[in-house]
Design a protein around this motif. Structure first.
Motif, PDB file in Angstrom:
ATOM      1  N   ASP A   1       6.736  42.425  37.829  1.00 52.25           N
ATOM      2  CA  ASP A   1       7.551  42.490  39.044  1.00 52.25           C
ATOM      3  C   ASP A   1       6.991  41.630  40.175  1.00 52.25           C
ATOM      4  O   ASP A   1       7.750  41.195  41.043  1.00 52.25           O
ATOM      5  CB  ASP A   1       7.684  43.934  39.533  1.00 52.25           C
ATOM      6  N   ARG A   2       5.683  41.399  40.207  1.00 55.57           N
ATOM      7  CA  ARG A   2       5.080  40.589  41.268  1.00 55.57           C
ATOM      8  C   ARG A   2       4.771  39.180  40.780  1.00 55.57           C
ATOM      9  O   ARG A   2       3.878  38.511  41.293  1.00 55.57           O
ATOM     10  CB  ARG A   2       3.823  41.284  41.791  1.00 55.57           C
ATOM     11  N   VAL A   3       5.541  38.734  39.791  1.00 56.08           N
ATOM     12  CA  VAL A   3       5.364  37.400  39.205  1.00 56.08           C
ATOM     13  C   VAL A   3       6.702  36.681  39.245  1.00 56.08           C
ATOM     14  O   VAL A   3       7.735  37.260  38.908  1.00 56.08           O
ATOM     15  CB  VAL A   3       4.865  37.507  37.745  1.00 56.08           C
ATOM     16  N   ARG A   4       6.676  35.430  39.669  1.00 51.97           N
ATOM     17  CA  ARG A   4       7.868  34.580  39.654  1.00 51.97           C
ATOM     18  C   ARG A   4       7.503  33.277  38.945  1.00 51.97           C
ATOM     19  O   ARG A   4       6.432  32.725  39.181  1.00 51.97           O
ATOM     20  CB  ARG A   4       8.348  34.241  41.071  1.00 51.97           C
ATOM     21  N   ALA A   5       8.408  32.790  38.122  1.00 53.57           N
ATOM     22  CA  ALA A   5       8.185  31.532  37.408  1.00 53.57           C
ATOM     23  C   ALA A   5       9.021  30.427  38.041  1.00 53.57           C
ATOM     24  O   ALA A   5      10.160  30.654  38.451  1.00 53.57           O
ATOM     25  CB  ALA A   5       8.546  31.684  35.938  1.00 53.57           C
ATOM     26  N   ARG A   6       8.414  29.255  38.127  1.00 54.12           N
ATOM     27  CA  ARG A   6       9.120  28.089  38.668  1.00 54.12           C
ATOM     28  C   ARG A   6       8.714  26.884  37.840  1.00 54.12           C
ATOM     29  O   ARG A   6       7.539  26.653  37.575  1.00 54.12           O
ATOM     30  CB  ARG A   6       8.736  27.879  40.128  1.00 54.12           C
ATOM     31  N   GLY A   7       9.685  26.090  37.442  1.00 55.52           N
ATOM     32  CA  GLY A   7       9.415  24.844  36.741  1.00 55.52           C
ATOM     33  C   GLY A   7       9.334  23.695  37.728  1.00 55.52           C
ATOM     34  O   GLY A   7      10.075  23.672  38.709  1.00 55.52           O
ATOM     35  N   VAL A   8       8.395  22.787  37.492  1.00 58.58           N
ATOM     36  CA  VAL A   8       8.266  21.584  38.320  1.00 58.58           C
ATOM     37  C   VAL A   8       8.201  20.376  37.401  1.00 58.58           C
ATOM     38  O   VAL A   8       7.810  20.476  36.243  1.00 58.58           O
ATOM     39  CB  VAL A   8       7.036  21.617  39.253  1.00 58.58           C
ATOM     40  N   ALA A   9       8.588  19.229  37.942  1.00 55.42           N
ATOM     41  CA  ALA A   9       8.668  18.016  37.133  1.00 55.42           C
ATOM     42  C   ALA A   9       7.312  17.500  36.674  1.00 55.42           C
ATOM     43  O   ALA A   9       7.232  16.863  35.644  1.00 55.42           O
ATOM     44  CB  ALA A   9       9.414  16.928  37.888  1.00 55.42           C
TER      45      ALA A   9
END
Length: 141
Positions: free
Chosen positions: A56-64
């Motif tokens: 719940d306290r984790v967010r994923a984000r993709g970057v180039a």
């Protein structure tokens, strides 16, 4: 209830898992999808499938690009007031994705973000590329 920026503490901050979506192991064909994109997809799927609340306290984000091309696939963990970690040499599969999320949850629960080597999941005990200290707030003049 949503916290205002002044109410966010290191203990309540979200850990962001940043996955390089353009990572390709050496010699990998540019005609195939990037391995990093596959890892990012696997991390998102693993997080969506979790019904325990562990992430719940984790967010994923993709970057180039995380500029760790010689050590693909790579991910970073960051949160306000905490150490930032960069890992490479990861495999773009479901098991690795689960271990990335477990490691991110450890980062989120650590007051300063320290990830003790023996506490990290097996696939994240090696391959560390960097550990950066927390950002220091500018001193008021």
């Amino acid at each position: 209830m949503t916290e205002t920026p002044s109410e966010i503490t290191r203990e309540s901050a979200i850990t962001e898992v940043i996955v390089c979506t353009t990572c390709r192991p050496a010699g990998a064909s540019r005609d195939e999808p990037a391995a990093g994109a596959g890892l990012f997809d696997a991390v998102q799927i693993a997080q969506l499938q979790d019904d325990t609340g562990a992430f719940d306290r984790v967010r994923a984000r993709g970057v180039a690009c995380l500029n760790s091309c010689s050590r693909a696939c790579s991910v970073a963990f960051q949160a306000p007031g905490k150490h930032t970690y960069l890992f490479g040499d990861l495999v773009p599969d479901a098991e690795t994705a689960q271990q990335v999320l477990v490691c991110a949850a450890l980062h989120a629960s650590a007051v300063d973000g320290t990830l003790v080597r023996n506490d990290r999941p097996a696939q994240l005990r090696s391959g560390i590329l960097a550990k950066l200290p927390p950002f220091l707030q500018a001193l008021a003049a």
